[in-house]
Design a protein around this motif. Structure first.
Motif, PDB file in Angstrom:
ATOM      1  N   ASP A 108      10.121  21.833   3.207  1.00 54.15           N
ATOM      2  CA  ASP A 108       9.228  22.770   2.534  1.00 54.15           C
ATOM      3  C   ASP A 108       7.914  22.814   3.303  1.00 54.15           C
ATOM      4  OD1 ASP A 108       7.633  24.265   0.874  1.00 54.15           O
ATOM      5  OD2 ASP A 108       8.178  23.199  -0.957  1.00 54.15           O
ATOM      6  N   GLU A 109       7.521  24.004   3.729  1.00 55.90           N
ATOM      7  CA  GLU A 109       6.319  24.137   4.545  1.00 55.90           C
ATOM      8  C   GLU A 109       5.048  23.745   3.817  1.00 55.90           C
ATOM      9  OE1 GLU A 109       6.151  28.922   3.488  1.00 55.90           O
ATOM     10  OE2 GLU A 109       6.448  28.241   5.543  1.00 55.90           O
ATOM     11  N   CYS A 110       5.076  23.730   2.499  1.00 51.77           N
ATOM     12  CA  CYS A 110       3.908  23.337   1.718  1.00 51.77           C
ATOM     13  C   CYS A 110       3.988  21.898   1.218  1.00 51.77           C
ATOM     14  CB  CYS A 110       3.719  24.280   0.530  1.00 51.77           C
ATOM     15  SG  CYS A 110       3.364  25.987   1.018  1.00 51.77           S
ATOM     16  N   MET A 111       5.062  21.187   1.600  1.00 54.77           N
ATOM     17  CA  MET A 111       5.203  19.760   1.271  1.00 54.77           C
ATOM     18  C   MET A 111       5.829  19.080   2.485  1.00 54.77           C
ATOM     19  SD  MET A 111       6.497  19.908  -2.710  1.00 54.77           S
ATOM     20  CE  MET A 111       6.485  18.129  -2.836  1.00 54.77           C
ATOM     21  N   LEU A 112       5.069  18.985   3.547  1.00 57.21           N
ATOM     22  CA  LEU A 112       5.593  18.478   4.810  1.00 57.21           C
ATOM     23  C   LEU A 112       5.846  16.976   4.731  1.00 57.21           C
ATOM     24  CD1 LEU A 112       3.207  20.415   7.218  1.00 57.21           C
ATOM     25  CD2 LEU A 112       5.602  20.929   6.746  1.00 57.21           C
ATOM     26  N   PRO A 113       6.920  16.497   5.352  1.00 56.01           N
ATOM     27  CA  PRO A 113       7.221  15.056   5.321  1.00 56.01           C
ATOM     28  C   PRO A 113       6.427  14.278   6.354  1.00 56.01           C
ATOM     29  CG  PRO A 113       8.941  16.222   6.505  1.00 56.01           C
ATOM     30  CD  PRO A 113       7.980  17.279   6.012  1.00 56.01           C
ATOM     31  N   PHE A 114       5.121  14.476   6.371  1.00 61.25           N
ATOM     32  CA  PHE A 114       4.234  13.771   7.283  1.00 61.25           C
ATOM     33  C   PHE A 114       3.082  13.191   6.471  1.00 61.25           C
ATOM     34  CE2 PHE A 114       6.445  16.608  10.120  1.00 61.25           C
ATOM     35  CZ  PHE A 114       6.593  15.884  11.292  1.00 61.25           C
ATOM     36  N   ALA A 115       2.655  12.015   6.880  1.00 62.95           N
ATOM     37  CA  ALA A 115       1.529  11.378   6.195  1.00 62.95           C
ATOM     38  C   ALA A 115       0.241  12.133   6.489  1.00 62.95           C
ATOM     39  CB  ALA A 115       1.409   9.922   6.640  1.00 62.95           C
ATOM     40  N   SER A 116      -0.723  11.984   5.639  1.00 65.00           N
ATOM     41  CA  SER A 116      -2.027  12.605   5.859  1.00 65.00           C
ATOM     42  C   SER A 116      -2.689  12.026   7.109  1.00 65.00           C
ATOM     43  CB  SER A 116      -2.934  12.382   4.640  1.00 65.00           C
ATOM     44  OG  SER A 116      -2.356  12.930   3.475  1.00 65.00           O
ATOM     45  N   ASP A 117      -3.382  12.889   7.851  1.00 61.40           N
ATOM     46  CA  ASP A 117      -4.113  12.491   9.062  1.00 61.40           C
ATOM     47  C   ASP A 117      -3.185  11.885  10.120  1.00 61.40           C
ATOM     48  OD1 ASP A 117      -6.431  13.219   7.675  1.00 61.40           O
ATOM     49  OD2 ASP A 117      -6.672  11.204   6.873  1.00 61.40           O
ATOM     50  N   SER A 118      -1.968  12.410  10.241  1.00 61.62           N
ATOM     51  CA  SER A 118      -1.001  11.820  11.168  1.00 61.62           C
ATOM     52  C   SER A 118      -0.711  12.683  12.392  1.00 61.62           C
ATOM     53  CB  SER A 118       0.317  11.535  10.448  1.00 61.62           C
ATOM     54  OG  SER A 118       0.881  12.732   9.933  1.00 61.62           O
ATOM     55  N   CYS A 119      -1.085  13.958  12.387  1.00 62.86           N
ATOM     56  CA  CYS A 119      -0.747  14.871  13.485  1.00 62.86           C
ATOM     57  C   CYS A 119      -2.000  15.188  14.306  1.00 62.86           C
ATOM     58  CB  CYS A 119      -0.133  16.165  12.957  1.00 62.86           C
ATOM     59  SG  CYS A 119       1.452  15.942  12.125  1.00 62.86           S
ATOM     60  N   ASP A 120      -1.795  15.333  15.608  1.00 64.54           N
ATOM     61  CA  ASP A 120      -2.897  15.672  16.508  1.00 64.54           C
ATOM     62  C   ASP A 120      -3.017  17.173  16.736  1.00 64.54           C
ATOM     63  OD1 ASP A 120      -3.724  12.841  17.646  1.00 64.54           O
ATOM     64  OD2 ASP A 120      -1.538  12.908  17.582  1.00 64.54           O
TER      65      ASP A 120
END
Length: 245
Positions: free
Chosen positions: A83-95
């Motif tokens: 789901d594009e509005c519930m991404l399976p990534f932690a907060s502050d994890s992507c550059d």
């Protein structure tokens, strides 16, 4: 009562299908790949995430350890389905996060931008590629005609409106660009002030983080406590030490 095919979500799915099989898509994605090779040249870190209706991996030039494409529709469009509005990534994890023609086919475009802000780390880069509703290709649509340049059913977001969203989320827009293929542009694309009538736009923004300056808290000087009978405890102890020495 509307049938399931009349829901906004179904309209977006049908519009994405038309975009995927359109003749303009391949040329526009090739231009976007060339432009992003420059925009992502100084991005380093762990994750570069791409979301949207794009069959090219636009994050190949990013200097991150991992590059992943997320598709909310099918596994054939990306590396994972989520789901594009519930991404399976932690907060502050992507550059870096690339929204590659994702807002047009989302039923919640503003929430999608907020989700991209959540997963971006401090000073992370957000790149948004979109199709402008004010472009020459959109004129037939504005006049109520059936134009073939833009997919019917897509919810186009104006660049000015998108920049307002980014300002509210504390993003700093570093670059704006208009690009397109075909008449009258002939594939002109370069980092320059955005052409208002260009078919597509690219916004490059960086997440702003307010610096925190530590401040010293003034400490209160403690006054000696009073002993019973009104004698100060500190003076009483000194007197007792003199008498017992």
């Amino acid at each position: 009562m509307n049938s399931p095919a009349d829901t906004p979500a179904q309209h977006r799915i049908q519009a994405r299908h038309r975009w995927r099989h359109s003749q303009r898509r391949e040329g526009i994605e090739a231009l976007a790949e060339t432009l992003l090779s420059e925009a992502l040249g100084d991005v380093f870190g762990r994750w570069c995430l791409q979301i949207g209706a794009c069959q090219r991996n636009l994050g190949e030039r990013a200097g991150t350890l991992r590059r992943v494409a997320c598709a909310p529709w099918s596994r054939s469009d990306g590396d994972l389905v989520a789901d594009e509005c519930m991404l399976p990534f932690a907060s502050d994890s992507c550059d870096a996060v690339i929204l590659a023609f994702a807002l047009e086919f989302s039923t919640r475009p503003h929430r999608l931008v907020r989700e991209a802000e959540r997963v971006l780390n401090d000073r992370g880069v957000l790149v948004v590629l979109g199709q402008s509703p004010l472009s020459v290709a959109a004129w037939p649509r504005l006049l109520g005609l059936s134009g073939r340049a833009l997919p019917r059913g897509a919810g186009l977001v104006r660049p000015g409106r998108l920049q307002d969203w980014l300002d509210l989320l504390d993003f700093e827009v570093e670059n704006r660009l208009g690009f397109a293929t075909g008449w009258p542009w002939r594939g002109q694309a370069r980092w320059a002030p955005m052409v208002p009538l260009a078919d597509c736009y690219a916004l490059v923004a960086r997440k702003r983080v307010a610096p925190i300056t530590p401040q010293r808290v003034p400490q209160k000087r403690l006054r000696p406590a009073a002993a019973p009978g009104g004698v100060v405890a500190g003076n009483f102890r000194k007197r007792w030490e003199r008498e017992t020495s």
